[in-house]
Design a protein around this motif. Structure first.
Motif, mmCIF file in Angstrom:
data_model
loop_
_atom_site.group_PDB
_atom_site.id
_atom_site.type_symbol
_atom_site.label_atom_id
_atom_site.label_comp_id
_atom_site.label_asym_id
_atom_site.label_seq_id
_atom_site.Cartn_x
_atom_site.Cartn_y
_atom_site.Cartn_z
ATOM 1 N N VAL A 127 -8.317 -5.557 4.964
ATOM 2 C CA VAL A 127 -8.890 -4.885 3.812
ATOM 3 C C VAL A 127 -7.892 -4.995 2.664
ATOM 4 N N VAL A 128 -8.318 -5.603 1.553
ATOM 5 C CA VAL A 128 -7.461 -5.783 0.380
ATOM 6 C C VAL A 128 -8.107 -5.065 -0.798
ATOM 7 N N ALA A 129 -7.291 -4.246 -1.466
ATOM 8 C CA ALA A 129 -7.730 -3.552 -2.670
ATOM 9 C C ALA A 129 -6.871 -4.005 -3.832
ATOM 10 N N ALA A 130 -7.494 -4.295 -4.954
ATOM 11 C CA ALA A 130 -6.768 -4.758 -6.138
ATOM 12 C C ALA A 130 -7.256 -4.009 -7.355
ATOM 13 N N CYS A 131 -6.301 -3.750 -8.286
ATOM 14 C CA CYS A 131 -6.658 -3.091 -9.541
ATOM 15 C C CYS A 131 -5.712 -3.592 -10.632
ATOM 16 N N PRO A 132 -6.145 -3.674 -11.891
ATOM 17 C CA PRO A 132 -5.310 -4.229 -12.964
ATOM 18 C C PRO A 132 -4.150 -3.298 -13.322
ATOM 19 N N GLU A 133 -3.019 -3.949 -13.665
ATOM 20 C CA GLU A 133 -1.866 -3.197 -14.186
ATOM 21 C C GLU A 133 -1.944 -3.340 -15.701
ATOM 22 N N THR A 134 -2.262 -2.322 -16.428
ATOM 23 C CA THR A 134 -2.636 -2.410 -17.844
ATOM 24 C C THR A 134 -1.454 -2.582 -18.787
ATOM 25 N N ASN A 135 -0.212 -2.461 -18.340
ATOM 26 C CA ASN A 135 0.950 -2.553 -19.228
ATOM 27 C C ASN A 135 1.480 -3.985 -19.353
ATOM 28 N N HIS A 136 0.973 -4.915 -18.550
ATOM 29 C CA HIS A 136 1.409 -6.306 -18.605
ATOM 30 C C HIS A 136 0.197 -7.201 -18.515
ATOM 31 N N TYR A 137 0.280 -8.345 -19.258
ATOM 32 C CA TYR A 137 -0.820 -9.303 -19.241
ATOM 33 C C TYR A 137 -0.890 -10.009 -17.908
ATOM 34 N N ASN A 138 -2.139 -10.177 -17.393
ATOM 35 C CA ASN A 138 -2.421 -10.964 -16.190
ATOM 36 C C ASN A 138 -1.658 -10.474 -14.959
ATOM 37 N N LEU A 139 -1.362 -9.174 -14.921
ATOM 38 C CA LEU A 139 -0.646 -8.616 -13.763
ATOM 39 C C LEU A 139 -1.577 -7.625 -13.040
ATOM 40 N N GLY A 140 -1.683 -7.828 -11.726
ATOM 41 C CA GLY A 140 -2.525 -6.938 -10.932
ATOM 42 C C GLY A 140 -1.765 -6.318 -9.772
ATOM 43 N N ILE A 141 -2.254 -5.184 -9.342
ATOM 44 C CA ILE A 141 -1.661 -4.483 -8.188
ATOM 45 C C ILE A 141 -2.542 -4.755 -6.978
ATOM 46 N N TRP A 142 -1.949 -5.047 -5.847
ATOM 47 C CA TRP A 142 -2.745 -5.271 -4.631
ATOM 48 C C TRP A 142 -2.183 -4.457 -3.480
ATOM 49 N N LEU A 143 -3.101 -4.063 -2.585
ATOM 50 C CA LEU A 143 -2.746 -3.347 -1.352
ATOM 51 C C LEU A 143 -3.500 -4.003 -0.198
ATOM 52 N N LYS A 144 -2.863 -4.107 0.951
ATOM 53 C CA LYS A 144 -3.461 -4.765 2.108
ATOM 54 C C LYS A 144 -3.215 -3.928 3.362
ATOM 55 N N LYS A 145 -4.257 -3.923 4.232
ATOM 56 C CA LYS A 145 -4.145 -3.178 5.497
ATOM 57 C C LYS A 145 -4.915 -3.907 6.591
ATOM 58 N N GLU A 146 -4.280 -4.000 7.738
ATOM 59 C CA GLU A 146 -4.941 -4.568 8.915
ATOM 60 C C GLU A 146 -5.617 -3.412 9.685
ATOM 61 N N VAL A 147 -6.902 -3.530 9.912
ATOM 62 C CA VAL A 147 -7.671 -2.469 10.587
ATOM 63 C C VAL A 147 -8.189 -2.991 11.924
ATOM 64 N N GLN A 148 -7.850 -2.267 12.991
ATOM 65 C CA GLN A 148 -8.354 -2.607 14.317
ATOM 66 C C GLN A 148 -9.800 -2.100 14.447
ATOM 67 N N LEU A 149 -10.713 -2.966 14.876
ATOM 68 C CA LEU A 149 -12.129 -2.614 14.996
ATOM 69 C C LEU A 149 -12.532 -2.490 16.460
ATOM 70 N N VAL A 150 -13.388 -1.510 16.692
ATOM 71 C CA VAL A 150 -13.972 -1.364 18.028
ATOM 72 C C VAL A 150 -15.072 -2.408 18.173
ATOM 73 N N PRO A 151 -15.098 -3.163 19.273
ATOM 74 C CA PRO A 151 -16.145 -4.190 19.444
ATOM 75 C C PRO A 151 -17.539 -3.573 19.371
ATOM 76 N N ALA A 152 -18.458 -4.295 18.758
ATOM 77 C CA ALA A 152 -19.831 -3.784 18.605
ATOM 78 C C ALA A 152 -20.489 -3.536 19.954
ATOM 79 N N ASP A 153 -20.244 -4.432 20.926
ATOM 80 C CA ASP A 153 -20.835 -4.244 22.255
ATOM 81 C C ASP A 153 -20.359 -2.960 22.892
ATOM 82 N N PHE A 154 -19.060 -2.676 22.719
ATOM 83 C CA PHE A 154 -18.512 -1.448 23.308
ATOM 84 C C PHE A 154 -19.151 -0.213 22.656
#
Length: 472
Positions: free
Chosen positions: A152-179
């Protein structure tokens, strides 16, 4: 059948527990399902990115225009690190669309130093999310997943600098659909079992109360035998006690019935004796009158008197021999009254008294014909002894509810005031006053379910005889 209290105590609690576990399990399965987990983490990453954006933007005055280059990246890194410090498993950094990756990813608490940075596999999704957030000038959340792990990656603009963005990333463990499906099916089955237990409990309660109501209805009906077996164990001892009590009551009822039969027989014998005394008194009166007038009577008069006495004794013999046999028959009232009037007008009618019988056609009365005839004969003889010469006695039959009312009216002066308290209570064999000595008439009518009363209407005295009837 199990007792109601124990059945309710265990089965209902078990059913409620199963349903509660099933509902709780379904809620947990839903909470940890892949779709709900991703939705929950997407919302959390979006909020975290907004928090980082606010933290970084607070480092720069709002009045300054956006810068081309980052003058103090360490300060921005520190602000980003502080903003995501309380989140679990989230990495973050900055991305410049012209310069590419800038800075390092900052791990959250619990991550090791080897996790700093960004892998080549994650570069495309991070870059894509940052570019879209800068284009749209809002936070963007992207998801890349397989059956077990989602990035899961979330990104949002950093408004004090041109063409600069903030990003956050997280690995999420999922329960299998069959289970998730298997677990949900198991908890649904558990809920169905709990529902079946509730239905069985309801059926048991209904059957228990039906059995109880059946036993109560049977116990209230004294004509039915008491069943001593039941599927309800709590009621079994009560049924045994009720059975014993019912047996005692029935024994007492049989004993009471025997005693009542004896009393009835005694009353009948007493009534027969009193009828005999009354008819004897009538015969003696006729004999004494015959003896006084014997010297003046002709042979025909003597034969007529003897014939009357013979008929009187024959009537007595029939009454005494057949009384108590319960030979109740239906009599036509009109014929019955007319026979009475004809007989008394033609026998012993020395005062030339006229008897008139009036009755509706079709009226019927139910009684022992001999006893009713005796009562009416005795009453009419009594009246004829005291009414004036050449007077009239009216016999009129009408209906009154379920009775035939025979009104016997005469032209006498009626009962004397001093004798009113003796009306139908004195049982004199040879009464000397009008209205006395008729107790045997009342008792005879009572034996047939009837009654007699007296009333004074204008210049007419009236005896009202009530006898059970049917109407054709």
């Amino acid at each position: 059948m199990q007792s109601l209290s124990s059945h309710t105590k265990y089965n209902r609690r078990l059913a409620i527990a199963l349903i509660a576990v099933a509902v709780g399990g379904l809620l947990v399965a839903f909470w940890f399902s892949a779709s709900e987990t991703l939705q929950r983490n997407q919302n959390a990453m979006s909020r975290s990115c907004q928090n980082v954006q606010l933290a970084v933007n607070s480092l720069f005055p709002a009045s300054e225009s956006p810068q081309q280059q980052v003058a103090n990246p360490d300060l921005m890194h520190q602000a980003l690190s502080d903003a995501i410090a309380d989140t679990q498993g989230v990495k973050g950094g900055f991305w410049h669309t012209a310069q590419g990756f800038m800075g390092f990813a900052f791990p959250t608490s619990g991550s090791s130093a080897s996790e700093i940075g960004i892998s080549n596999d994650d570069v495309p999704i991070v870059r894509s999310a940052v570019q879209r957030s800068l284009e749209q000038q809002r936070e963007v959340v992207s998801v890349q997943s397989n059956d077990r792990v989602a990035t899961v990656v979330a990104a949002c603009p950093e408004t004090n600098h041109y063409n600069l963005g903030i990003w956050l990333k997280k690995e999420v463990q999922l329960v299998p659909a069959d289970f998730s499906i298997i677990v949900s099916v198991l908890f649904v089955l558990l809920a169905i079992i709990g529902g079946i237990l509730v239905v069985c409990e309801s059926v048991f309660n209904r059957n228990w109360h039906s059995e109880r109501d059946r036993i109560v209805a049977q116990a209230e009906d004294s004509s039915q035998a008491v069943t001593v077996t039941t599927e309800i164990p709590e009621i079994q001892p009560l049924l045994l006690l009720l059975y014993q009590a019912r047996q005692k009551i029935q024994a007492k009822e049989r004993e009471l019935s025997q005693q009542m039969n004896k009393v009835i027989m005694a009353n009948q014998k007493t009534l027969v004796g009193r009828i005999a005394r009354s008819m004897t008194a009538l015969a003696l009166t006729d004999l004494e009158d015959m003896q006084r007038k014997l010297s003046k009577m002709s042979e025909d008069d003597i034969k007529r008197k003897v014939s009357q006495l013979t008929e009187l004794f024959n009537s007595f013999e029939k009454v005494t021999s057949e009384m108590g046999n319960g030979k109740t028959v239906s009599l036509d009232v009109e014929d019955f009254l007319q026979n009475l009037a004809d007989y008394h007008e033609g026998h012993g009618n020395e005062k030339d008294i006229t008897l008139t019988a009036i009755a509706e056609k079709g009226l019927k009365l139910e009684a022992d014909p001999l006893l009713v005839r005796f009562a009416m004969d005795y009453l009419i003889r009594h009246i004829m002894s005291f009414v004036p010469v050449n007077s009239e006695i009216m016999l009129q039959a009408t209906t009154e509810e379920n009775f035939i009312k025979i009104a016997v009216s005469d032209e006498s002066s009626g009962i004397e005031e001093k004798n009113k308290h003796l009306l139908f209570h004195a049982d004199e064999l040879a009464p000397k006053h009008y209205g006395i000595g008729l107790k045997v008439v009342r008792d005879t009518l009572h034996s047939q379910g009837g009654d007699i009363s007296y009333e004074k209407v204008d210049k007419t005295s009236r005896f009202n005889v009530l006898i059970p009837m049917t109407k054709a």
